[in-house]
Design a protein around this motif. Structure first.
Motif, PDB file in Angstrom:
ATOM      1  N   ALA A 156       0.821  -1.209   0.000  1.00 46.71           N
ATOM      2  CA  ALA A 156       0.000   0.000   0.000  1.00 46.71           C
ATOM      3  C   ALA A 156       0.860   1.267   0.000  1.00 46.71           C
ATOM      4  O   ALA A 156       0.385   2.334  -0.394  1.00 46.71           O
ATOM      5  CB  ALA A 156      -0.941  -0.006   1.202  1.00 46.71           C
ATOM      6  N   LEU A 157       2.125   1.146   0.420  1.00 49.39           N
ATOM      7  CA  LEU A 157       2.989   2.329   0.353  1.00 49.39           C
ATOM      8  C   LEU A 157       3.184   2.766  -1.093  1.00 49.39           C
ATOM      9  O   LEU A 157       3.342   3.956  -1.376  1.00 49.39           O
ATOM     10  CB  LEU A 157       4.345   2.036   1.005  1.00 49.39           C
ATOM     11  N   SER A 158       3.166   1.820  -2.029  1.00 47.51           N
ATOM     12  CA  SER A 158       3.277   2.220  -3.430  1.00 47.51           C
ATOM     13  C   SER A 158       1.942   2.788  -3.925  1.00 47.51           C
ATOM     14  O   SER A 158       1.920   3.724  -4.711  1.00 47.51           O
ATOM     15  CB  SER A 158       3.757   1.059  -4.309  1.00 47.51           C
ATOM     16  N   LEU A 159       0.840   2.236  -3.423  1.00 55.00           N
ATOM     17  CA  LEU A 159      -0.479   2.801  -3.781  1.00 55.00           C
ATOM     18  C   LEU A 159      -0.565   4.272  -3.349  1.00 55.00           C
ATOM     19  O   LEU A 159      -1.157   5.103  -4.039  1.00 55.00           O
ATOM     20  CB  LEU A 159      -1.581   1.980  -3.094  1.00 55.00           C
ATOM     21  N   MET A 160       0.060   4.587  -2.223  1.00 53.22           N
ATOM     22  CA  MET A 160       0.014   5.955  -1.703  1.00 53.22           C
ATOM     23  C   MET A 160       0.806   6.938  -2.567  1.00 53.22           C
ATOM     24  O   MET A 160       0.695   8.148  -2.395  1.00 53.22           O
ATOM     25  CB  MET A 160       0.537   5.999  -0.257  1.00 53.22           C
ATOM     26  N   MET A 216       0.176   7.339  -5.565  1.00 54.90           N
ATOM     27  CA  MET A 216      -0.814   7.969  -6.449  1.00 54.90           C
ATOM     28  C   MET A 216      -1.253   9.324  -5.903  1.00 54.90           C
ATOM     29  O   MET A 216      -1.061  10.336  -6.574  1.00 54.90           O
ATOM     30  CB  MET A 216      -1.988   7.018  -6.709  1.00 54.90           C
ATOM     31  N   PRO A 217      -1.806   9.399  -4.668  1.00 60.10           N
ATOM     32  CA  PRO A 217      -2.108  10.744  -4.138  1.00 60.10           C
ATOM     33  C   PRO A 217      -0.869  11.622  -3.995  1.00 60.10           C
ATOM     34  O   PRO A 217      -0.936  12.831  -4.257  1.00 60.10           O
ATOM     35  CB  PRO A 217      -2.753  10.455  -2.775  1.00 60.10           C
TER      36      PRO A 217
END
Lengths: 318, 306
Positions: B174-178, B180-181
């Motif tokens: 999820a750190l990579s998903l973050m 995006m923002p």
């Protein structure tokens, strides 16, 4: 109720209780004591199982068919006078994303969330909670509406991901998600996110870049599904359980990584066993999160929201 | 250390620093037309096939040299980020994969940031390196974009990003998903400062990279033939059982569907970027007899078509 493989000891006991109840219907036998004992046993089993769910088991619980979904929350007491609003004003209405006006504990607000559906007919209508560009554009429209009228936004995230299809690509799925994240980051009203089931990648973050991100105890939130991750990195979806563990997708892990702000405890045996209790708990958590940010003016709110995301990955890491 | 590092003149460095090609490295097969291309000639032509005009992947340092006026720029240093924050392990440890990629590429992560001028306009350019773990975006890449944006705002420069990426780096969860923002916030800092944010989509740009900063530019340019999309073609085919239309998710397809402003050839890119930046920054047109600020190689190969 859908039963999960790891719950077999519990479902066996529950079947036994049912059987005893059936027997007692016919005669004067007093078996209340026996049933009570078995119920205690069920409780102990659930405590043991749900107290130490593996990441792969959490994936199953998060996707449980009987878990309360977006509309269950909205219509089950979280929101009063819910007034759904439809359409992106450009192409279509997408029922994978539900949105509208309502009152949260008396306060007017905008509520938006993915709905997966509860039976075959509703699952098809809601496209299993997988939104197309028009769904994200509807969400953007409603967030702008909230911003214009100073209404707080409550989002309920529950999706396997954005819909992967030819038409979705043709209409700009990537742009729709990017813009949706951007609007989350631009609206000058409180935005409280709750991940109620599955927070699947870009389709989830499109509604999840808020001031507070709350997550149910057994919900998951990940950059890719464990199955997708396993099929790429292990070259076989059969390694999904290992991928689920490696991805650190549980609420407990994500709280530690600073990606979410708060875990909402679930009733014993998961939200699916006591939906009304869960809805009340979610309501309390949202109220408390709204209260946290209520003192901030628009500028301070946006600055804090941006800092929150820019600062991610800088704390909580070993 | 300051964010400014040594002044790089890639052409000069290329003369002194690079090893001679081994014989088995002399030729490369064009993925477009299968012609055997003499590698040095291919590199002189910015990795564009002279036979069919196919755009092969281009090294990010060569890319920076081809875009900045006179091939001159300064590298912008990107703050270090935690390596392997999740202690992720699949069949191999992510820490090892990362080290391998770092050793092979001699760079920290899948992106290089430089600053200089394009068409006479002060510009910060961030270029993805697809060769580094598929150009995937984790904390390192996200931090580079945040840094590039801050640098652009501080020096009143335009920001140009050239993604080439399979999407988010799943080994960072999820750190990579973050990212995006995070990268969208960065892009908006540039836009809020009244500065241009231009995205040049190169082959391939997919997943969480397309669905974040890459789709919120003031202007979207794409290199001809580049694959651009959200979901991977295989995912779409397998889950939906739909046959994909010809040209699906190619630069021209996205332009025809309203997502891209301009499709260019690699040789047209420096002039196109310079011209657009000069419009947006209200700079005068270059004198016709001087020509544009073109300093790159003479164009070869076909023009953008379709």
């Amino acid at each position: 109720m859908q039963s999960l493989d790891f719950e077999k000891p519990v479902t066996d006991l529950e079947a036994k209780i049912e059987e005893l109840r059936h027997l007692s219907d016919g005669g004067p036998m007093n078996i209340a004591g026996e049933i009570g004992k078995l119920q205690d046993k069920v409780k102990r089993q659930l405590q043991a199982l749900y107290g130490k769910l593996t990441p792969a088991q959490k994936v199953q619980v998060a996707r449980h068919a009987d878990r309360p979904h977006c509309l269950d929350y909205i219509q089950g007491g979280l929101i009063e006078d819910f007034t759904p609003l439809a359409g992106d004003r450009a192409f279509a209405e997408d029922q994978a994303i539900i949105g509208g006006l309502g009152r949260f504990r008396g306060q007017p607000c905008v509520v938006i969330g993915q709905e997966r559906g509860n039976d075959t007919e509703s699952r098809i209508r809601h496209n299993f909670g997988m939104a197309k560009p028009e769904g994200y554009r509807k969400a953007q429209r409603l967030m702008h509406l909230a911003d214009r009228f100073g209404l707080p936004i409550v989002t309920l995230v529950d999706t396997a991901g954005a819909f992967p299809g030819v038409e979705a690509e043709a209409r700009g799925q990537a742009e729709a998600i990017a813009r949706s994240v951007e609007v989350c980051l631009q609206v000058g009203v409180p935005l409280i996110v709750t991940i109620i089931g599955e927070g699947g990648s870009g389709g989830a973050i499109a509604l999840a870049a808020g001031d507070r991100v709350l997550m149910l105890e057994h919900a998951i939130y990940s950059v890719i599904s464990p199955e997708g991750c396993a099929s790429i990195l292990w070259r076989s979806a059969s390694h999904a359980a290992e991928a689920a563990a490696a991805l650190r997708l549980t609420a407990q892990d994500l709280l530690q990584l600073g990606i979410i702000d708060r875990i909402i405890p679930e009733p014993l045996g998961g939200a699916q066993r006591a939906p009304q209790d869960m809805i009340a708990r979610v309501g309390d958590a949202i109220a408390s999160a709204l209260n946290d940010v209520s003192g901030l003016d628009k500028k301070a709110l946006l600055a804090a929201r941006h800092e929150k995301f820019l600062g991610m990955g800088k704390k909580g890491l070993a | 250390m300051s964010w400014l590092t040594n002044l790089v003149r890639p052409k000069i460095r290329g003369l002194v620093g690079e090893k001679k090609d081994m014989p088995d490295n002399l030729w490369e097969k064009c993925p477009g037309c299968s012609a055997m291309l003499f590698k040095r000639e291919l590199e002189d032509n910015l990795n564009v096939c002279r036979a069919c005009g196919h755009h092969l992947k281009l090294d990010p340092v060569k890319r920076l040299g081809s875009l900045f006026d006179g091939g001159a720029y300064r590298l912008v240093e990107v703050p270090k980020v935690p390596q392997d924050p999740l202690k992720f392990r699949d069949q191999k440890r992510y820490a090892d994969r990362l080290k391998d990629a770092q050793n092979k590429s001699k760079r920290q992560d899948a992106i290089v940031v430089g600053e200089g001028s394009v068409g006479g306009v002060k510009t910060v350019i961030a270029v993805f390196d697809f060769g580094f773990m598929g150009g995937s975006m984790g904390m390192g890449v996200g931090e580079a974009i945040v840094t590039a944006a801050r640098r652009a705002v501080a020096s009143k420069s335009a920001l140009v990003v050239l993604p080439a990426s399979g999407g988010a780096r799943m080994q960072e969860g999820a750190l990579s998903l973050m990212q995006m923002p995070r990268t969208i916030i960065a892009a908006n800092q540039v836009k809020t400062a009244g500065l241009p944010f231009i995205v040049v989509l190169t082959d391939p740009t997919t997943g969480g990279v397309t669905a974040s900063f890459a789709m919120v530019g003031d202007i979207h340019i794409a290199e001809r033939g580049a694959q651009i999309g959200f979901a991977g073609a295989r995912v779409i085919e397998s889950t939906i059982r739909e046959t994909l239309p010809p040209g699906f998710q190619r630069a021209e397809y996205l332009r025809d569907h309203g997502m891209i402003d301009i499709v260019v050839t690699r040789h047209e890119l420096p002039e196109t970027l310079g011209r657009i930046l000069r419009f947006l920054r209200k700079e005068k047109a270059p004198r016709r007899d001087q020509g544009p600020f073109l300093t790159g190689p003479v164009p070869h190969g076909a023009k953008a078509k379709g």
